[in-house]
Design an enzyme around this catalytic site. Sequence first.
Site, PDB file in Angstrom:
ATOM      1  N   THR A  16     -21.878 -19.908  -8.093  1.00  0.00           N
ATOM      2  CA  THR A  16     -21.868 -19.917  -6.628  1.00  0.00           C
ATOM      3  C   THR A  16     -21.289 -21.274  -6.253  1.00  0.00           C
ATOM      4  O   THR A  16     -21.522 -22.273  -6.966  1.00  0.00           O
ATOM      5  CB  THR A  16     -23.287 -19.755  -6.022  1.00  0.00           C
ATOM      6  OG1 THR A  16     -24.073 -20.871  -6.406  1.00  0.00           O
ATOM      7  CG2 THR A  16     -23.957 -18.460  -6.471  1.00  0.00           C
ATOM      8  N   HIS A  17     -20.535 -21.316  -5.200  1.00  0.00           N
ATOM      9  CA  HIS A  17     -19.825 -22.557  -4.798  1.00  0.00           C
ATOM     10  C   HIS A  17     -18.956 -23.092  -5.928  1.00  0.00           C
ATOM     11  O   HIS A  17     -18.727 -24.299  -6.013  1.00  0.00           O
ATOM     12  CB  HIS A  17     -20.804 -23.657  -4.365  1.00  0.00           C
ATOM     13  CG  HIS A  17     -21.835 -23.209  -3.385  1.00  0.00           C
ATOM     14  ND1 HIS A  17     -21.677 -23.257  -2.025  1.00  0.00           N
ATOM     15  CD2 HIS A  17     -23.070 -22.649  -3.591  1.00  0.00           C
ATOM     16  CE1 HIS A  17     -22.754 -22.778  -1.426  1.00  0.00           C
ATOM     17  NE2 HIS A  17     -23.616 -22.388  -2.352  1.00  0.00           N
ATOM     18  N   GLU A  41      -0.666 -14.444 -10.741  1.00  0.00           N
ATOM     19  CA  GLU A  41      -0.234 -15.203  -9.558  1.00  0.00           C
ATOM     20  C   GLU A  41       0.552 -14.325  -8.583  1.00  0.00           C
ATOM     21  O   GLU A  41       0.414 -14.453  -7.366  1.00  0.00           O
ATOM     22  CB  GLU A  41       0.625 -16.395  -9.987  1.00  0.00           C
ATOM     23  CG  GLU A  41      -0.191 -17.475 -10.670  1.00  0.00           C
ATOM     24  CD  GLU A  41       0.693 -18.531 -11.325  1.00  0.00           C
ATOM     25  OE1 GLU A  41       0.414 -19.707 -11.107  1.00  0.00           O
ATOM     26  OE2 GLU A  41       1.652 -18.178 -12.039  1.00  0.00           O
ATOM     27  N   GLN A  68       9.368   3.879  15.077  1.00  0.00           N
ATOM     28  CA  GLN A  68      10.199   4.001  13.875  1.00  0.00           C
ATOM     29  C   GLN A  68       9.885   2.867  12.883  1.00  0.00           C
ATOM     30  O   GLN A  68      10.064   3.019  11.685  1.00  0.00           O
ATOM     31  CB  GLN A  68      11.674   3.942  14.278  1.00  0.00           C
ATOM     32  CG  GLN A  68      12.650   4.050  13.133  1.00  0.00           C
ATOM     33  CD  GLN A  68      14.058   4.323  13.641  1.00  0.00           C
ATOM     34  OE1 GLN A  68      14.331   5.366  14.205  1.00  0.00           O
ATOM     35  NE2 GLN A  68      14.947   3.373  13.443  1.00  0.00           N
ATOM     36  N   LYS A  86       7.459   2.602   9.357  1.00  0.00           N
ATOM     37  CA  LYS A  86       7.710   3.016   7.987  1.00  0.00           C
ATOM     38  C   LYS A  86       8.004   1.872   6.995  1.00  0.00           C
ATOM     39  O   LYS A  86       7.401   1.862   5.923  1.00  0.00           O
ATOM     40  CB  LYS A  86       8.807   4.084   7.951  1.00  0.00           C
ATOM     41  CG  LYS A  86       8.246   5.452   8.395  1.00  0.00           C
ATOM     42  CD  LYS A  86       9.291   6.521   8.553  1.00  0.00           C
ATOM     43  CE  LYS A  86      10.050   6.453   9.852  1.00  0.00           C
ATOM     44  NZ  LYS A  86       9.221   6.489  11.080  1.00  0.00           N
ATOM     45  N   LYS A 121       4.325 -24.278 -22.376  1.00  0.00           N
ATOM     46  CA  LYS A 121       3.653 -23.541 -21.302  1.00  0.00           C
ATOM     47  C   LYS A 121       3.467 -22.044 -21.590  1.00  0.00           C
ATOM     48  O   LYS A 121       4.319 -21.401 -22.178  1.00  0.00           O
ATOM     49  CB  LYS A 121       4.451 -23.661 -19.992  1.00  0.00           C
ATOM     50  CG  LYS A 121       4.443 -25.017 -19.342  1.00  0.00           C
ATOM     51  CD  LYS A 121       3.057 -25.529 -18.980  1.00  0.00           C
ATOM     52  CE  LYS A 121       2.390 -24.722 -17.896  1.00  0.00           C
ATOM     53  NZ  LYS A 121       3.006 -24.948 -16.596  1.00  0.00           N
ATOM     54  N   SER A 123      18.086   4.971  10.803  1.00  0.00           N
ATOM     55  CA  SER A 123      17.007   4.668   9.847  1.00  0.00           C
ATOM     56  C   SER A 123      17.180   5.447   8.543  1.00  0.00           C
ATOM     57  O   SER A 123      16.195   5.771   7.876  1.00  0.00           O
ATOM     58  CB  SER A 123      15.662   5.024  10.481  1.00  0.00           C
ATOM     59  OG  SER A 123      15.627   6.404  10.819  1.00  0.00           O
ATOM     60  N   TYR A 139       6.135   9.047  22.840  1.00  0.00           N
ATOM     61  CA  TYR A 139       6.903   8.467  21.733  1.00  0.00           C
ATOM     62  C   TYR A 139       7.705   7.284  22.245  1.00  0.00           C
ATOM     63  O   TYR A 139       8.314   7.343  23.317  1.00  0.00           O
ATOM     64  CB  TYR A 139       7.850   9.505  21.110  1.00  0.00           C
ATOM     65  CG  TYR A 139       8.691   8.884  20.005  1.00  0.00           C
ATOM     66  CD1 TYR A 139       8.177   8.727  18.718  1.00  0.00           C
ATOM     67  CD2 TYR A 139       9.968   8.396  20.262  1.00  0.00           C
ATOM     68  CE1 TYR A 139       8.914   8.129  17.721  1.00  0.00           C
ATOM     69  CE2 TYR A 139      10.722   7.790  19.272  1.00  0.00           C
ATOM     70  CZ  TYR A 139      10.184   7.662  17.996  1.00  0.00           C
ATOM     71  OH  TYR A 139      10.906   7.048  17.008  1.00  0.00           O
ATOM     72  N   SER A 170       7.900 -21.588 -19.608  1.00  0.00           N
ATOM     73  CA  SER A 170       8.572 -22.513 -18.691  1.00  0.00           C
ATOM     74  C   SER A 170       9.967 -22.811 -19.214  1.00  0.00           C
ATOM     75  O   SER A 170      10.189 -22.869 -20.428  1.00  0.00           O
ATOM     76  CB  SER A 170       7.767 -23.805 -18.604  1.00  0.00           C
ATOM     77  OG  SER A 170       8.597 -24.879 -18.233  1.00  0.00           O
ATOM     78  N   ASN A 173       2.136 -19.207 -18.926  1.00  0.00           N
ATOM     79  CA  ASN A 173       1.706 -19.113 -17.526  1.00  0.00           C
ATOM     80  C   ASN A 173       1.219 -17.708 -17.137  1.00  0.00           C
ATOM     81  O   ASN A 173       1.766 -16.708 -17.599  1.00  0.00           O
ATOM     82  CB  ASN A 173       2.877 -19.494 -16.603  1.00  0.00           C
ATOM     83  CG  ASN A 173       3.276 -20.946 -16.775  1.00  0.00           C
ATOM     84  OD1 ASN A 173       2.439 -21.800 -17.070  1.00  0.00           O
ATOM     85  ND2 ASN A 173       4.556 -21.226 -16.608  1.00  0.00           N
ATOM     86  N   ASN A 225       9.873  13.991  17.244  1.00  0.00           N
ATOM     87  CA  ASN A 225       8.641  13.212  17.350  1.00  0.00           C
ATOM     88  C   ASN A 225       7.509  13.793  16.506  1.00  0.00           C
ATOM     89  O   ASN A 225       6.762  13.056  15.866  1.00  0.00           O
ATOM     90  CB  ASN A 225       8.203  13.123  18.821  1.00  0.00           C
ATOM     91  CG  ASN A 225       9.251  12.424  19.664  1.00  0.00           C
ATOM     92  OD1 ASN A 225      10.196  11.846  19.112  1.00  0.00           O
ATOM     93  ND2 ASN A 225       9.101  12.471  20.976  1.00  0.00           N
TER      94      ASN A 225
HETATM   95  N1  ARG Z   1      13.610   7.939  13.376  1.00  0.00           N
HETATM   96  C1  ARG Z   1      12.573   8.227  14.304  1.00  0.00           C
HETATM   97  C2  ARG Z   1      11.266   7.577  13.849  1.00  0.00           C
HETATM   98  O1  ARG Z   1      11.175   7.237  12.736  1.00  0.00           O
HETATM   99  C3  ARG Z   1      12.361   9.681  14.413  1.00  0.00           C
HETATM  100  C4  ARG Z   1      11.904  10.144  15.736  1.00  0.00           C
HETATM  101  C5  ARG Z   1      12.963   9.926  16.725  1.00  0.00           C
HETATM  102  N2  ARG Z   1      12.606  10.410  17.989  1.00  0.00           N
HETATM  103  C6  ARG Z   1      13.275  10.108  19.101  1.00  0.00           C
HETATM  104  N3  ARG Z   1      12.849  10.596  20.201  1.00  0.00           N
HETATM  105  N4  ARG Z   1      14.300   9.301  19.048  1.00  0.00           N
HETATM  106  O2  ARG Z   1      10.367   7.416  14.615  1.00  0.00           O
END
Ligand code: ARG
Length: 509
Positions: free
Chosen positions: A161-162, A296, A328, A331, A289, A28, A323, A283, A291, A116
């Site tokens: 309204t509406h 949007e 993961q 994120k 145009k 990651s 965990y 456009s 826009n 963790n």
């Molecule tokens: N990359 C992991 C995450 O974002 C970090 C924690 C990893 N922990 C593990 N026991 N593999 O959650």
Amino acid sequence: MSTTPSKKLWGGRFRSEVASGAQGFTQSTEIDSRLVAYDIWGSQAHAIMLARAEIISDEDLRQILTWLDRAQEDYDNGIFNLKPDKEDVHMNVESYVIDGAGIECGGKLHTARSRNDQVLVDAHLYVRDQILQTQSGLTRLCRVFLGIASNHAETVMPGYTHMQHAQPISLGFWATAYVSMFLRDLKRLKAAFRLANMNPLGACAIAGTSFSIDRHLTTKLLGFDSVHRHALDVISSRDFIAETLFALSLLMTNLSRLGEETIYWTTHEFGIAVLDDAYATGSSIMPQKKNPDIAELVRGRCGRVYGELLDLLTNLKGLPLGYNRDLQEDKPPLWDAFDVVQSCLNILPGFLETTRFNTDRMAELCNANFATATELANFLVREYGIPFRECHEIVGGIVGDLVKKGATFEDLDETRNLLQLRGICLSTSELRAVLDSKHALRGSLSLGGTSPAEVQRMTSEFGAELADIDAQILLRKEEIDVAYNQTHQIIEEVAAGRAIARVDSPCWA
Ligand code: ARG
């Protein structure tokens, strides 16, 4: 002591290398790049705490801190990059320290800590900063609305309204409505901040640790309000992210509604707003145009943020406590949600500030379709003591007759005749006053109503609330800076050779 040679810091029990596909699938590092500085700060706080608790020596601490500092410096200079084969930000930073300080010393950094709780520290610190940034962007946008409100407390336009003409309101009233709703968004973000401002460090893998760590000290060093009190709960939970994504989703809802309104306000049919050329697009084929693409895209990106909330909720619902690597995946949606919201908040103030409102057209529309009918009924209640339901019937009948004739309230004589037929005699000037939208506007003095007096009151009240929120944001930023500087002051003292027991820091108190 001899250890099995392995490239992985967790490789002791493994007898072969990870397949490159498995490596690529699980790593990651790209996502984690936003966490480097937070991971380093978290590690610094952890190492200082370990030394203070006499779990590692002063000399070990000195080495670890030196290499953590260097990691940041090298990362900033592009010398230290997160390597995918090291899996994530945590392993990369720890490896950097071990490579620099040696395993004898650097290998002690991960005592009484797990990835963790580490990943949670990083994410809490990240969310904290991003919420403050989002709040600042939102107060900036609110100020543009308050500017419109101050200039247009008497500018009449139809309220709907509406999607049908309902009653006259002022453009300033419309503008304060957005501030009123954004103030709730700001409160939701503040609540999300509070949830994020708790220290997960020390929860370790799931069960805490048998080392006598001081979780209150890392709480102070990282500028958290309090310590997260349950190790298994905090490791298993991502509600601080879900709350944040929900707050961002609702905020996007409100921004999207603003987008929607400006889109049809700028149509030829409505014609009540004109975008500045700098905030509109053309456009490739139709030369005429102009826009409203920005509005949007604000509307169009809203779904992304909803999707991100749903992504996380779906992720969480089937997870057993502890965990799980699924976590993961919290994120990417979080990053994207903040990016989308902040890009909208960056563009909208300029977009709105430069939009021109066609106030003549607003007034024209206001008189075109019986928007003051309710006011006429109210007048009859007050002047003639007729029950409102009957006045409603009378005015409704008059409107029906006028519509049949292709007339409006602007045809005063016609309206007067129709009233007279129902036994109500008004002079033309009296009737003109009752049907005047500005008059209706001024009369709506009830709390939170559209009268200029109320709009002015709300404008100043909301302005004061925003100033208060801005001051709170600043205070929060200062608290974070103070904690960061305190950590770094300790780092400097340790680097200068002082024993941790003699470092004089308010954090020890
Ligand atoms: N990359 C992991 C995450 O974002 C970090 C924690 C990893 N922990 C593990 N026991 N593999 O959650």
